[in-house]
Write a protein that holds these residues in place. Structure first.
Motif, PDB file in Angstrom:
ATOM      1  N   PRO A   1     -10.377  -8.604   4.954  1.00 26.23           N
ATOM      2  CA  PRO A   1      -8.991  -8.306   4.632  1.00 26.23           C
ATOM      3  C   PRO A   1      -9.227  -6.874   4.391  1.00 26.23           C
ATOM      4  CG  PRO A   1      -9.613 -10.303   4.006  1.00 26.23           C
ATOM      5  CD  PRO A   1     -10.670 -10.202   4.582  1.00 26.23           C
ATOM      6  N   VAL A   2      -9.710  -6.860   3.267  1.00 29.61           N
ATOM      7  CA  VAL A   2     -10.287  -4.997   2.538  1.00 29.61           C
ATOM      8  C   VAL A   2     -10.094  -4.506   3.867  1.00 29.61           C
ATOM      9  CG1 VAL A   2     -11.835  -4.388   1.258  1.00 29.61           C
ATOM     10  CG2 VAL A   2     -11.511  -6.449   0.523  1.00 29.61           C
ATOM     11  N   ILE A   3     -11.028  -4.739   5.121  1.00 25.41           N
ATOM     12  CA  ILE A   3     -11.664  -4.100   6.289  1.00 25.41           C
ATOM     13  C   ILE A   3      -9.946  -3.248   6.385  1.00 25.41           C
ATOM     14  CG2 ILE A   3     -12.198  -3.334   7.837  1.00 25.41           C
ATOM     15  CD1 ILE A   3     -15.417  -4.767   7.098  1.00 25.41           C
ATOM     16  N   ILE A   4      -9.405  -4.408   6.521  1.00 27.09           N
ATOM     17  CA  ILE A   4      -8.307  -4.328   7.137  1.00 27.09           C
ATOM     18  C   ILE A   4      -6.911  -3.742   6.853  1.00 27.09           C
ATOM     19  CG2 ILE A   4      -6.257  -5.341   8.624  1.00 27.09           C
ATOM     20  CD1 ILE A   4      -8.303  -8.192   9.137  1.00 27.09           C
ATOM     21  N   GLY A   5      -6.738  -3.982   5.340  1.00 32.48           N
ATOM     22  CA  GLY A   5      -6.353  -3.508   4.322  1.00 32.48           C
ATOM     23  C   GLY A   5      -6.558  -1.355   4.834  1.00 32.48           C
ATOM     24  N   ILE A   6      -7.914  -1.391   4.723  1.00 39.19           N
ATOM     25  CA  ILE A   6      -8.341   0.021   4.267  1.00 39.19           C
ATOM     26  C   ILE A   6      -8.136   0.845   5.396  1.00 39.19           C
ATOM     27  CG2 ILE A   6      -9.954   1.593   4.296  1.00 39.19           C
ATOM     28  CD1 ILE A   6     -11.152  -0.107   2.585  1.00 39.19           C
TER      29      ILE A   6
ATOM     30  N   ILE B   1      -5.335  -0.071   7.921  1.00 37.99           N
ATOM     31  CA  ILE B   1      -4.141  -0.004   7.748  1.00 37.99           C
ATOM     32  C   ILE B   1      -3.428   1.427   7.292  1.00 37.99           C
ATOM     33  CG2 ILE B   1      -1.952  -0.345   7.561  1.00 37.99           C
ATOM     34  CD1 ILE B   1      -2.629  -3.816   8.429  1.00 37.99           C
ATOM     35  N   ALA B   2      -3.864   1.043   5.410  1.00 37.73           N
ATOM     36  CA  ALA B   2      -3.254   2.428   4.837  1.00 37.73           C
ATOM     37  C   ALA B   2      -3.580   3.673   5.425  1.00 37.73           C
ATOM     38  CB  ALA B   2      -4.094   2.246   3.508  1.00 37.73           C
ATOM     39  N   THR B   3      -5.261   3.779   5.930  1.00 38.31           N
ATOM     40  CA  THR B   3      -5.769   4.580   6.758  1.00 38.31           C
ATOM     41  C   THR B   3      -5.548   5.980   7.566  1.00 38.31           C
ATOM     42  OG1 THR B   3      -7.645   4.533   5.665  1.00 38.31           O
ATOM     43  CG2 THR B   3      -7.866   6.353   7.047  1.00 38.31           C
ATOM     44  N   SER B   4      -5.118   5.032   8.433  1.00 35.27           N
ATOM     45  CA  SER B   4      -4.135   5.083   9.804  1.00 35.27           C
ATOM     46  C   SER B   4      -2.728   5.458   9.221  1.00 35.27           C
ATOM     47  CB  SER B   4      -4.307   3.637  11.210  1.00 35.27           C
ATOM     48  OG  SER B   4      -5.399   3.302  10.823  1.00 35.27           O
ATOM     49  N   VAL B   5      -2.028   4.815   8.091  1.00 31.13           N
ATOM     50  CA  VAL B   5      -0.427   5.362   7.924  1.00 31.13           C
ATOM     51  C   VAL B   5      -0.816   7.140   7.423  1.00 31.13           C
ATOM     52  CG1 VAL B   5       1.037   4.510   7.267  1.00 31.13           C
ATOM     53  CG2 VAL B   5      -0.143   3.927   8.223  1.00 31.13           C
ATOM     54  N   VAL B   6      -1.488   6.898   7.215  1.00 33.87           N
ATOM     55  CA  VAL B   6      -2.045   8.535   6.019  1.00 33.87           C
ATOM     56  C   VAL B   6      -2.643   9.341   6.851  1.00 33.87           C
ATOM     57  CG1 VAL B   6      -2.825   9.241   3.920  1.00 33.87           C
ATOM     58  CG2 VAL B   6      -1.957   7.032   3.183  1.00 33.87           C
ATOM     59  N   HIS B   7      -3.247   8.949   7.365  1.00 34.71           N
ATOM     60  CA  HIS B   7      -4.083   9.812   8.403  1.00 34.71           C
ATOM     61  C   HIS B   7      -3.102  10.516   9.929  1.00 34.71           C
ATOM     62  CE1 HIS B   7      -8.228   9.679   6.433  1.00 34.71           C
ATOM     63  NE2 HIS B   7      -7.261   9.899   5.604  1.00 34.71           N
TER      64      HIS B   7
ATOM     65  N   ARG C   1      -5.755 -14.228   3.204  1.00 34.84           N
ATOM     66  CA  ARG C   1      -5.715 -12.844   3.912  1.00 34.84           C
ATOM     67  C   ARG C   1      -4.695 -11.950   3.633  1.00 34.84           C
ATOM     68  NH1 ARG C   1      -9.670 -13.825   8.934  1.00 34.84           N
ATOM     69  NH2 ARG C   1     -11.846 -14.688   7.959  1.00 34.84           N
ATOM     70  N   ARG C   2      -3.307 -12.596   3.844  1.00 33.86           N
ATOM     71  CA  ARG C   2      -2.552 -11.830   3.665  1.00 33.86           C
ATOM     72  C   ARG C   2      -2.089 -11.238   2.601  1.00 33.86           C
ATOM     73  NH1 ARG C   2       2.836 -14.831   4.513  1.00 33.86           N
ATOM     74  NH2 ARG C   2       4.225 -13.073   3.623  1.00 33.86           N
ATOM     75  N   SER C   3      -2.044 -11.711   1.229  1.00 33.68           N
ATOM     76  CA  SER C   3      -1.720 -10.716   0.427  1.00 33.68           C
ATOM     77  C   SER C   3      -3.440  -9.979  -0.317  1.00 33.68           C
ATOM     78  CB  SER C   3      -1.354 -11.937  -0.747  1.00 33.68           C
ATOM     79  OG  SER C   3      -2.973 -12.782  -1.478  1.00 33.68           O
ATOM     80  N   ALA C   4      -4.385  -9.749   0.772  1.00 33.67           N
ATOM     81  CA  ALA C   4      -5.483  -9.353   0.300  1.00 33.67           C
ATOM     82  C   ALA C   4      -5.049  -8.214   0.909  1.00 33.67           C
ATOM     83  CB  ALA C   4      -6.674  -9.991   0.460  1.00 33.67           C
ATOM     84  N   ILE C   5      -4.393  -8.296   2.567  1.00 28.47           N
ATOM     85  CA  ILE C   5      -4.392  -7.155   2.805  1.00 28.47           C
ATOM     86  C   ILE C   5      -3.527  -6.147   2.627  1.00 28.47           C
ATOM     87  CG2 ILE C   5      -3.625  -6.540   5.709  1.00 28.47           C
ATOM     88  CD1 ILE C   5      -5.226  -9.153   6.068  1.00 28.47           C
TER      89      ILE C   5
END
Length: 195
Positions: free
Chosen positions: A39-44, A46-52, A104-108
């Motif tokens: 979930p940490v990798i998925i969250g990273i 998602i955020a990285t994809s949007v910001v970049h 996983r959802r809340s962690a993501i």
């Protein structure tokens, strides 16, 4: 195709190196001690994809940077809040802790929001904007995203190892301190940019 490969390789290398030792790696390490790695990798991601993607759009379309001072100020305050929240997390029951680790959802969502805020106005965002002014947008976006996720995955690996060997209280205080450091770092950066 040559432009794509060039943009991909250059963006990957620049962002991977820029991310080493960055506050985002500290965040990745902190989250990895509290949540499962996936979930940490998925969250990273998602955020990285949007910001970049936004960075590439700015670099290609506008060629200008965001007013990062105010964004860094808001993000800094949010990180100080994350630090305080981390200190008060000891009131959970053992069952609630197990559930939080499995959820996983809340962690993501937590990781995505934290990384999204941290990356707005960060050096990797500005580097991606700059790279996009000189190279193809898709290769730059893909390379910068994969480069950042790869660098943060290193921190996650370290975090998982430390999480198994350190007492929970040490992890909680360490995580709170890291969030506080990131918050102060962002606030100092905001004041520097706004003055």
């Amino acid at each position: 195709m040559e432009d794509f490969n060039s943009a991909l390789a250059i963006s990957f290398g620049v962002i991977f190196v820029a991310e080493l030792g960055d506050k985002s790696q500290l965040m990745a390490l902190t989250f990895a001690t509290r949540f499962k790695a996936l979930p940490v990798i998925i969250g990273i991601t998602i955020a990285t994809s949007v910001v970049h993607l936004a960075s590439v759009a700015l670099g290609v379309g506008l060629g200008a940077a965001l007013p990062t001072g105010w964004i860094a100020l808001v993000a800094g305050l949010a990180f100080l809040g994350f630090g305080i929240w981390t200190l008060h997390s000891d009131s959970l029951t053992e069952e609630e802790r197990r559930k939080a680790e499995r959820t996983r959802r809340s962690a993501i969502i937590a990781v995505s929001v934290a990384f999204f805020l941290a990356e707005l106005g960060d050096k990797t965002m500005l580097a991606t904007i700059t790279l996009a002014t000189q190279h193809g947008w898709f290769g730059t976006w893909l390379g910068s995203t994969v480069g950042m996720v790869a660098a943060d995955a290193l921190a996650i690996g370290v975090g998982r190892i430390l999480g198994r060997r350190l007492p929970e209280r040490t992890i909680r205080y360490g995580a709170s301190a890291l969030f506080g450091i990131c918050g102060v770092w962002l606030l100092v950066d905001a004041v520097h940019q706004l003055t």
